[in-house]
Design a protein around this motif. Structure first.
Motif, PDB file in Angstrom:
ATOM      1  N   PRO A   1       0.807  -1.229   0.000  1.00  0.00           N
ATOM      2  CA  PRO A   1       0.000   0.000   0.000  1.00  0.00           C
ATOM      3  C   PRO A   1       0.833   1.268   0.000  1.00  0.00           C
ATOM      4  O   PRO A   1       0.293   2.361  -0.159  1.00  0.00           O
ATOM      5  N   ALA A   2       2.135   1.161   0.199  1.00  0.00           N
ATOM      6  CA  ALA A   2       3.042   2.307   0.137  1.00  0.00           C
ATOM      7  C   ALA A   2       4.427   1.781  -0.228  1.00  0.00           C
ATOM      8  O   ALA A   2       4.776   0.652   0.121  1.00  0.00           O
ATOM      9  N   PRO A   3       5.238   2.586  -0.923  1.00  0.00           N
ATOM     10  CA  PRO A   3       6.590   2.138  -1.288  1.00  0.00           C
ATOM     11  C   PRO A   3       7.423   1.852  -0.039  1.00  0.00           C
ATOM     12  O   PRO A   3       7.153   2.385   1.041  1.00  0.00           O
ATOM     13  N   PRO A   4       8.453   1.016  -0.166  1.00  0.00           N
ATOM     14  CA  PRO A   4       9.254   0.633   1.000  1.00  0.00           C
ATOM     15  C   PRO A   4       9.816   1.806   1.781  1.00  0.00           C
ATOM     16  O   PRO A   4       9.885   1.756   3.006  1.00  0.00           O
ATOM     17  N   GLU A   5      10.210   2.870   1.078  1.00  0.00           N
ATOM     18  CA  GLU A   5      10.842   3.992   1.771  1.00  0.00           C
ATOM     19  C   GLU A   5       9.845   4.882   2.510  1.00  0.00           C
ATOM     20  O   GLU A   5      10.234   5.823   3.205  1.00  0.00           O
ATOM     21  N   GLN A   6       8.550   4.616   2.380  1.00  0.00           N
ATOM     22  CA  GLN A   6       7.541   5.471   3.007  1.00  0.00           C
ATOM     23  C   GLN A   6       6.851   4.812   4.205  1.00  0.00           C
ATOM     24  O   GLN A   6       5.714   5.155   4.546  1.00  0.00           O
ATOM     25  N   TRP A   7       7.554   3.869   4.834  1.00  0.00           N
ATOM     26  CA  TRP A   7       6.968   3.201   5.989  1.00  0.00           C
ATOM     27  C   TRP A   7       7.503   3.724   7.316  1.00  0.00           C
ATOM     28  O   TRP A   7       7.229   3.151   8.367  1.00  0.00           O
ATOM     29  N   LEU A   8       8.262   4.796   7.296  1.00  0.00           N
ATOM     30  CA  LEU A   8       8.700   5.402   8.546  1.00  0.00           C
ATOM     31  C   LEU A   8       7.501   5.957   9.290  1.00  0.00           C
ATOM     32  O   LEU A   8       6.501   6.376   8.684  1.00  0.00           O
ATOM     33  N   LYS A   9       7.607   5.997  10.600  1.00  0.00           N
ATOM     34  CA  LYS A   9       6.487   6.425  11.439  1.00  0.00           C
ATOM     35  C   LYS A   9       5.946   7.789  11.022  1.00  0.00           C
ATOM     36  O   LYS A   9       4.734   7.988  10.918  1.00  0.00           O
ATOM     37  N   GLN A  10       6.849   8.734  10.755  1.00  0.00           N
ATOM     38  CA  GLN A  10       6.403  10.091  10.437  1.00  0.00           C
ATOM     39  C   GLN A  10       5.752  10.201   9.064  1.00  0.00           C
ATOM     40  O   GLN A  10       5.045  11.173   8.781  1.00  0.00           O
ATOM     41  N   ALA A  11       5.953   9.180   8.193  1.00  0.00           N
ATOM     42  CA  ALA A  11       5.382   9.226   6.848  1.00  0.00           C
ATOM     43  C   ALA A  11       4.012   8.570   6.763  1.00  0.00           C
ATOM     44  O   ALA A  11       3.320   8.715   5.756  1.00  0.00           O
ATOM     45  N   LEU A  12       3.596   7.869   7.796  1.00  0.00           N
ATOM     46  CA  LEU A  12       2.339   7.118   7.730  1.00  0.00           C
ATOM     47  C   LEU A  12       1.113   7.994   7.440  1.00  0.00           C
ATOM     48  O   LEU A  12       0.241   7.582   6.669  1.00  0.00           O
ATOM     49  N   PRO A  13       0.977   9.194   8.034  1.00  0.00           N
ATOM     50  CA  PRO A  13      -0.219   9.997   7.739  1.00  0.00           C
ATOM     51  C   PRO A  13      -0.381  10.343   6.262  1.00  0.00           C
ATOM     52  O   PRO A  13      -1.500  10.610   5.803  1.00  0.00           O
ATOM     53  N   GLN A  14       0.696  10.313   5.488  1.00  0.00           N
ATOM     54  CA  GLN A  14       0.608  10.591   4.047  1.00  0.00           C
ATOM     55  C   GLN A  14       0.340   9.322   3.234  1.00  0.00           C
ATOM     56  O   GLN A  14       0.227   9.387   2.004  1.00  0.00           O
ATOM     57  N   ASN A  15       0.232   8.176   3.914  1.00  0.00           N
ATOM     58  CA  ASN A  15       0.003   6.906   3.228  1.00  0.00           C
ATOM     59  C   ASN A  15      -1.128   6.163   3.936  1.00  0.00           C
ATOM     60  O   ASN A  15      -0.871   5.293   4.793  1.00  0.00           O
ATOM     61  N   PRO A  16      -2.385   6.493   3.618  1.00  0.00           N
ATOM     62  CA  PRO A  16      -3.525   5.925   4.357  1.00  0.00           C
ATOM     63  C   PRO A  16      -3.564   4.403   4.372  1.00  0.00           C
ATOM     64  O   PRO A  16      -3.926   3.803   5.387  1.00  0.00           O
ATOM     65  N   GLY A  17      -3.191   3.761   3.260  1.00  0.00           N
ATOM     66  CA  GLY A  17      -3.231   2.305   3.238  1.00  0.00           C
ATOM     67  C   GLY A  17      -2.253   1.699   4.229  1.00  0.00           C
ATOM     68  O   GLY A  17      -2.584   0.752   4.956  1.00  0.00           O
ATOM     69  N   ALA A  18      -1.048   2.234   4.264  1.00  0.00           N
ATOM     70  CA  ALA A  18      -0.053   1.754   5.211  1.00  0.00           C
ATOM     71  C   ALA A  18      -0.486   2.053   6.646  1.00  0.00           C
ATOM     72  O   ALA A  18      -0.341   1.212   7.540  1.00  0.00           O
ATOM     73  N   GLU A  19      -1.038   3.236   6.857  1.00  0.00           N
ATOM     74  CA  GLU A  19      -1.465   3.606   8.207  1.00  0.00           C
ATOM     75  C   GLU A  19      -2.589   2.702   8.697  1.00  0.00           C
ATOM     76  O   GLU A  19      -2.608   2.299   9.876  1.00  0.00           O
ATOM     77  N   ARG A  20      -3.516   2.337   7.818  1.00  0.00           N
ATOM     78  CA  ARG A  20      -4.601   1.434   8.221  1.00  0.00           C
ATOM     79  C   ARG A  20      -4.045   0.079   8.649  1.00  0.00           C
ATOM     80  O   ARG A  20      -4.492  -0.499   9.639  1.00  0.00           O
TER      81      ARG A  20
END
Length: 331
Positions: free
Chosen positions: A267-286
């Motif tokens: 649901p998000a690229p590998p580099e966007q799984w940092l804690k601070q990036a989750l709000p910009q990636n709803p699928g990963a955050e869910r």
């Protein structure tokens, strides 16, 4: 200070090492997966401390042409991923590769206790036994759906008490603000329990510096199990004071796939799984929120398993086992 207080308030590990190195040089206890310590840097000193305290010398890093060179690939796996057919390897733990076609579900015996398994069918990948008296056991299990790995369990537990410094080190991993969520579970004075969630990027990195985890993942590779490039990591640590002033411990790390079921699509690229990036990636955050909610209940099953208070197939175990990466029949 009471014995219970001394359990959780010990001198720094390096101070104990000055006196304990000769005693513990024969121990080969915890073998941390390096991909977890890379994903959560705070884990590296935790496991380094454990290995130093117990006298285990970590293998040197592979040489590189420059400080910025990528990590070297893991060594080629042995046939079927298990050296010596389950015999003792030189300077390391005793390894055994059970038939990966074996099906496990519900809960299994483990280190004289019970290890509950998340929903689905799990397969044994590797078991190890280490220490001069075989006092530390580990199990690596895998779950796959649609040909893609949806979960990996790395469980370690003692069958005899370990030094108290091991407890101090286990506790440190739950105090990193880079974790998605960390929770210290209120408990009796002679118990330490905590858990946390984070993530690991597997693509392009050696799977481990330790022989047991490296061998387990090499076996999965040889047998053709594709693993998503990002896995959510949920770790539960539990320790109880022993009568000999040591501690009985269990550590369970669960890797869950956030990929779309039956695929490697994240649901998000590998580099966007940092804690601070989750709000910009709803699928990963869910997915992270679902995993946090699941672990909050699943730790009760892990705790009950530690004390042998679980019945395979019980309704409460079945309900609690449904993790966000599981796929039930018909889905």
């Amino acid at each position: 200070m009471s014995a219970a207080s001394r359990l959780w308030h010990r001198a720094p590990i390096w101070r104990a090492m000055l006196y304990c190195i000769p005693l513990f040089t024969a121990l080969t206890l915890l073998y941390p997966p390096a991909y977890l310590t890379r994903a959560v840097p705070a884990l590296r000193p935790v496991f380094d401390r454990i290995n130093r305290t117990l006298g285990r010398t970590m293998p040197p890093p592979a040489p590189s042409s420059s400080p910025d060179a990528p990590d070297a690939a893991p060594p080629a796996p042995p046939v079927d991923g298990a050296p010596d057919n389950g015999q003792q390897t030189a300077g390391g733990p005793q390894l055994a590769a059970p038939p990966i076609t074996s099906d496990l579900a519900g809960a299994i015996p483990f280190a004289g206790r019970i290890l509950p398994l998340p929903a689905g069918t799990w397969h044994p990948v590797l078991t190890t036994q280490s220490g001069p008296h075989g006092e530390l056991l580990s199990n690596v299990l895998v779950r796959a759906e649609g040909g893609v790995v949806t979960g990996v369990i790395i469980a370690r537990a003692s069958t005899q008490s370990l030094p108290l410094s091991t407890v101090d080190s286990m506790n440190n991993g739950c105090h990193d603000d880079r974790n998605y969520l960390s929770k210290i579970v209120p408990s009796a004075s002679k118990v330490m329990e905590c858990w946390f969630t984070s993530h690991v990027q597997i693509e392009g990195q050696p799977l481990s510096d330790s022989v047991d985890i490296q061998t387990a993942f090499n076996r999965l590779h040889v047998l053709g199990f594709p693993i998503p490039y990002v896995m959510l990591v949920a770790t539960w640590n539990y320790a109880e004071a022993a009568t000999d002033r040591g501690a009985n411990i269990e550590n369970v790390t669960i890797l869950l796939s956030p990929a779309r079921k039956g695929t490697m699509t994240l649901p998000a690229p590998p580099e966007q799984w940092l804690k601070q990036a989750l709000p910009q990636n709803p699928g990963a955050e869910r997915f992270v929120n679902a995993a946090n909610g699941w672990m909050d209940g699943w730790t009760t099953m892990l705790r009950r398993g530690f004390h042998g208070d679980l019945t395979n197939g019980s309704p409460e175990l079945v309900r609690a086992s449904r993790d966000p990466a599981s796929v039930l029949p018909g889905e």
